[in-house]
Design a protein around this motif. Structure first.
Motif, PDB file in Angstrom:
ATOM      1  N   TRP A  11      16.099 -24.927 -26.380  1.00  0.00           N
ATOM      2  CA  TRP A  11      17.010 -25.615 -25.468  1.00  0.00           C
ATOM      3  C   TRP A  11      17.985 -26.528 -26.206  1.00  0.00           C
ATOM      4  O   TRP A  11      19.154 -26.597 -25.863  1.00  0.00           O
ATOM      5  CB  TRP A  11      16.186 -26.424 -24.464  1.00  0.00           C
ATOM      6  CG  TRP A  11      16.950 -26.830 -23.257  1.00  0.00           C
ATOM      7  CD1 TRP A  11      17.530 -28.033 -23.014  1.00  0.00           C
ATOM      8  CD2 TRP A  11      17.237 -26.021 -22.123  1.00  0.00           C
ATOM      9  NE1 TRP A  11      18.147 -28.034 -21.796  1.00  0.00           N
ATOM     10  CE2 TRP A  11      17.977 -26.803 -21.221  1.00  0.00           C
ATOM     11  CE3 TRP A  11      16.935 -24.707 -21.780  1.00  0.00           C
ATOM     12  CZ2 TRP A  11      18.423 -26.316 -20.004  1.00  0.00           C
ATOM     13  CZ3 TRP A  11      17.378 -24.233 -20.565  1.00  0.00           C
ATOM     14  CH2 TRP A  11      18.113 -25.035 -19.692  1.00  0.00           C
ATOM     15  N   CYS A  74      15.463 -11.749 -20.906  1.00  0.00           N
ATOM     16  CA  CYS A  74      15.023 -13.117 -21.217  1.00  0.00           C
ATOM     17  C   CYS A  74      16.171 -13.966 -21.759  1.00  0.00           C
ATOM     18  O   CYS A  74      16.332 -15.131 -21.372  1.00  0.00           O
ATOM     19  CB  CYS A  74      13.866 -13.096 -22.212  1.00  0.00           C
ATOM     20  SG  CYS A  74      12.338 -12.468 -21.518  1.00  0.00           S
ATOM     21  N   ALA A  77      18.592 -14.826 -18.873  1.00  0.00           N
ATOM     22  CA  ALA A  77      18.004 -15.830 -17.990  1.00  0.00           C
ATOM     23  C   ALA A  77      18.047 -17.211 -18.645  1.00  0.00           C
ATOM     24  O   ALA A  77      18.397 -18.205 -18.007  1.00  0.00           O
ATOM     25  CB  ALA A  77      16.566 -15.442 -17.638  1.00  0.00           C
ATOM     26  N   PHE A  78      17.714 -17.264 -19.925  1.00  0.00           N
ATOM     27  CA  PHE A  78      17.719 -18.537 -20.643  1.00  0.00           C
ATOM     28  C   PHE A  78      19.131 -19.105 -20.713  1.00  0.00           C
ATOM     29  O   PHE A  78      19.360 -20.282 -20.435  1.00  0.00           O
ATOM     30  CB  PHE A  78      17.164 -18.331 -22.056  1.00  0.00           C
ATOM     31  CG  PHE A  78      16.961 -19.613 -22.811  1.00  0.00           C
ATOM     32  CD1 PHE A  78      15.737 -20.251 -22.790  1.00  0.00           C
ATOM     33  CD2 PHE A  78      17.995 -20.174 -23.540  1.00  0.00           C
ATOM     34  CE1 PHE A  78      15.536 -21.430 -23.481  1.00  0.00           C
ATOM     35  CE2 PHE A  78      17.814 -21.360 -24.236  1.00  0.00           C
ATOM     36  CZ  PHE A  78      16.582 -21.998 -24.204  1.00  0.00           C
ATOM     37  N   THR A  80      21.679 -18.469 -18.772  1.00  0.00           N
ATOM     38  CA  THR A  80      22.129 -18.862 -17.438  1.00  0.00           C
ATOM     39  C   THR A  80      21.570 -20.238 -17.080  1.00  0.00           C
ATOM     40  O   THR A  80      22.289 -21.096 -16.543  1.00  0.00           O
ATOM     41  CB  THR A  80      21.691 -17.821 -16.389  1.00  0.00           C
ATOM     42  OG1 THR A  80      22.293 -16.574 -16.724  1.00  0.00           O
ATOM     43  CG2 THR A  80      22.110 -18.229 -14.986  1.00  0.00           C
ATOM     44  N   ALA A  81      20.298 -20.457 -17.395  1.00  0.00           N
ATOM     45  CA  ALA A  81      19.699 -21.772 -17.142  1.00  0.00           C
ATOM     46  C   ALA A  81      20.385 -22.849 -17.972  1.00  0.00           C
ATOM     47  O   ALA A  81      20.615 -23.965 -17.494  1.00  0.00           O
ATOM     48  CB  ALA A  81      18.202 -21.734 -17.451  1.00  0.00           C
ATOM     49  N   LYS A  82      20.747 -22.517 -19.206  1.00  0.00           N
ATOM     50  CA  LYS A  82      21.428 -23.480 -20.079  1.00  0.00           C
ATOM     51  C   LYS A  82      22.788 -23.847 -19.493  1.00  0.00           C
ATOM     52  O   LYS A  82      23.155 -25.018 -19.432  1.00  0.00           O
ATOM     53  CB  LYS A  82      21.564 -22.887 -21.483  1.00  0.00           C
ATOM     54  CG  LYS A  82      22.192 -23.786 -22.505  1.00  0.00           C
ATOM     55  CD  LYS A  82      21.282 -24.915 -22.902  1.00  0.00           C
ATOM     56  CE  LYS A  82      21.882 -25.697 -24.056  1.00  0.00           C
ATOM     57  NZ  LYS A  82      21.203 -26.953 -24.278  1.00  0.00           N
ATOM     58  N   ALA A  84      23.716 -23.594 -16.361  1.00  0.00           N
ATOM     59  CA  ALA A  84      23.495 -24.324 -15.114  1.00  0.00           C
ATOM     60  C   ALA A  84      23.132 -25.783 -15.376  1.00  0.00           C
ATOM     61  O   ALA A  84      23.522 -26.666 -14.614  1.00  0.00           O
ATOM     62  CB  ALA A  84      22.399 -23.649 -14.297  1.00  0.00           C
ATOM     63  N   SER A  85      22.423 -26.039 -16.464  1.00  0.00           N
ATOM     64  CA  SER A  85      22.045 -27.426 -16.762  1.00  0.00           C
ATOM     65  C   SER A  85      23.242 -28.250 -17.214  1.00  0.00           C
ATOM     66  O   SER A  85      23.285 -29.457 -17.009  1.00  0.00           O
ATOM     67  CB  SER A  85      20.958 -27.464 -17.840  1.00  0.00           C
ATOM     68  OG  SER A  85      21.492 -27.198 -19.116  1.00  0.00           O
ATOM     69  N   LEU A  91      25.656 -23.211 -10.222  1.00  0.00           N
ATOM     70  CA  LEU A  91      24.735 -22.649  -9.232  1.00  0.00           C
ATOM     71  C   LEU A  91      25.361 -22.632  -7.849  1.00  0.00           C
ATOM     72  O   LEU A  91      25.209 -21.670  -7.104  1.00  0.00           O
ATOM     73  CB  LEU A  91      23.422 -23.424  -9.212  1.00  0.00           C
ATOM     74  CG  LEU A  91      22.530 -23.229 -10.427  1.00  0.00           C
ATOM     75  CD1 LEU A  91      21.269 -24.077 -10.308  1.00  0.00           C
ATOM     76  CD2 LEU A  91      22.162 -21.773 -10.597  1.00  0.00           C
TER      77      LEU A  91
END
Length: 98
Positions: A11, A74, A77-78, A80-82, A84-85, A91
């Protein structure tokens, strides 16, 4: 180069590749911001294109993985989460477009 390795997405620090045993020092490390693109052959090979921060040269790292589709899922997904954060509106924009 035909040797077993582990790709880590962290991260905070980004991408790193280590050979051999867990805890081995990374062969290479790049921040997420250095990723300029990627491509794959749809079977087992993945190319990640990183830009060196000092020289601005694009360096391509080629990985071979027998479960490429799982790896790509994977990674996406990772990442995309990064994103979004960093950008909470990301989102909301996805939810409104559905």
């Amino acid at each position: 180069m035909g040797r077993a390795a582990g790709l880590t997405l962290d991260w905070s620090s980004g991408f790193s590749l280590s050979e051999g045993t867990p805890g081995a020092p990374p062969v290479w490390t790049y921040r997420f911001s250095q990723l300029r693109g990627s491509s794959d052959d749809g079977k087992s090979k993945l190319k990640l294109h990183f830009q060196d921060t000092e020289t601005k040269v694009i360096e391509t790292k080629e990985l071979e993985c027998q479960i490429l589709q799982s790896l790509l899922f994977c990674m996406h997904a990772f990442l995309t989460a990064k994103v979004a954060s960093v950008d909470p509106a990301f989102l909301a924009s996805i939810q409104h477009s559905s």
